[in-house]
Write an enzyme that holds these catalytic residues in place. Structure first.
Site, PDB file in Angstrom:
ATOM      1  N   TYR A 138       3.837  -8.134   8.153  1.00 56.84           N
ATOM      2  CA  TYR A 138       4.746  -9.142   7.608  1.00 56.84           C
ATOM      3  C   TYR A 138       5.423  -8.546   6.376  1.00 56.84           C
ATOM      4  CZ  TYR A 138       0.858 -10.637   4.417  1.00 56.84           C
ATOM      5  OH  TYR A 138      -0.160 -10.705   3.500  1.00 56.84           O
TER       6      TYR A 138
ATOM      7  N   GLU B 107       8.216  -4.931  11.423  1.00 55.32           N
ATOM      8  CA  GLU B 107       8.091  -5.880  10.318  1.00 55.32           C
ATOM      9  C   GLU B 107       8.614  -7.244  10.765  1.00 55.32           C
ATOM     10  OE1 GLU B 107       6.989  -5.650   7.170  1.00 55.32           O
ATOM     11  OE2 GLU B 107       6.842  -3.497   6.727  1.00 55.32           O
TER      12      GLU B 107
END
Length: 238
Positions: free
Chosen positions: A21, A84
């Site tokens: 993240y 990501e």
């Protein structure tokens, strides 16, 4: 140059997919991943209709993993694709830490990309990992609310069979293995974990990471019967 012959002993550079993240909103994430020293191959947005930015070509190395290891491999930047996901991670509040969830639309898009990458590079199910798994002493992403089970249901990762877990749980509730057993099993699974026989902070960090993936209701880093049962089933499955 003669290209007539080809070695049988070769494989794709890419062996792992690492999920992160961003711990930031989309504008900040884009700025970090394009202007700073950190990079990733893909960035998944968090809007109503999430989509991917491709920031680094798959043929090139992105700097997303940092100091890392899994099984016999170290420095996984060189052998992985980094993904990501825009997500704020967590907030610490007076009543405890609150983790931010991922939208179903994000996970749907992620699964589609993962299936393409798995087919393209023959990624093994045990090699789709979270950043915290390859760097358990310093990273927490993608966090304990990342829906790993949905990836398992899509056939992308290995998941412990609940019937087998229940059978082993009865055994380990009667007698819990010692810390050395947990350390050995975690190392077999792939984690870099001390082999001291002591429940030190480093070992607790690894147990917490394992729990946050496979038992998200409780991830306190303490060895218990359920954790032992899940770990044992996964080792047997692999």
């Amino acid at each position: 140059m003669n290209t007539k012959f080809h070695s049988r002993s070769q494989s794709d550079r890419i062996k792992y997919i690492i999920i992160h993240y961003t711990f930031a909103d989309l504008p900040s994430s884009l700025e970090t991943l394009t202007q700073d020293e950190v990079s990733s191959h893909y960035l998944l947005t968090d809007g109503e209709k999430p989509f991917f930015y491709k920031l680094v070509d798959e043929s090139k190395q992105a700097n997303h993993a940092g100091l890392s290891s899994w099984k016999i491999y170290n420095q996984l930047n060189a052998s992985s694709i980094g993904i990501e996901i825009v997500n704020l991670g967590f907030s610490d509040t007076p009543t405890g830490r609150v983790w931010y969830t991922y939208s179903q639309a994000q996970i749907d898009q992620l699964i589609l990309l993962l299936k393409k990458l798995v087919a393209r590079y023959q990624i093994k199910p045990e090699n789709i990992l979270g950043h915290n798994e390859i760097a358990p002493q310093r990273k927490q992403d993608p966090g304990p609310v990342f829906p790993w089970k949905k990836l398992a249901d899509a056939g992308l990762i290995v998941w412990p069979d609940q019937n087998n877990v229940a059978q082993r749980l009865a055994i380990y509730q009667n007698q819990l293995p010692d810390i050395a057993w947990f350390q050995q099993k975690l190392a077999l699974h792939g984690y870099a974990v001390p082999q001291t026989g002591l429940l030190d902070k480093e070992t607790q960090n690894v147990i917490a990471v394992f729990q946050s993936k496979y038992r998200q209701t409780l991830f306190d880093g303490m060895p218990d019967a359920e954790t032992a049962a899940i770990l044992d089933v996964l080792i047997f499955s692999n």
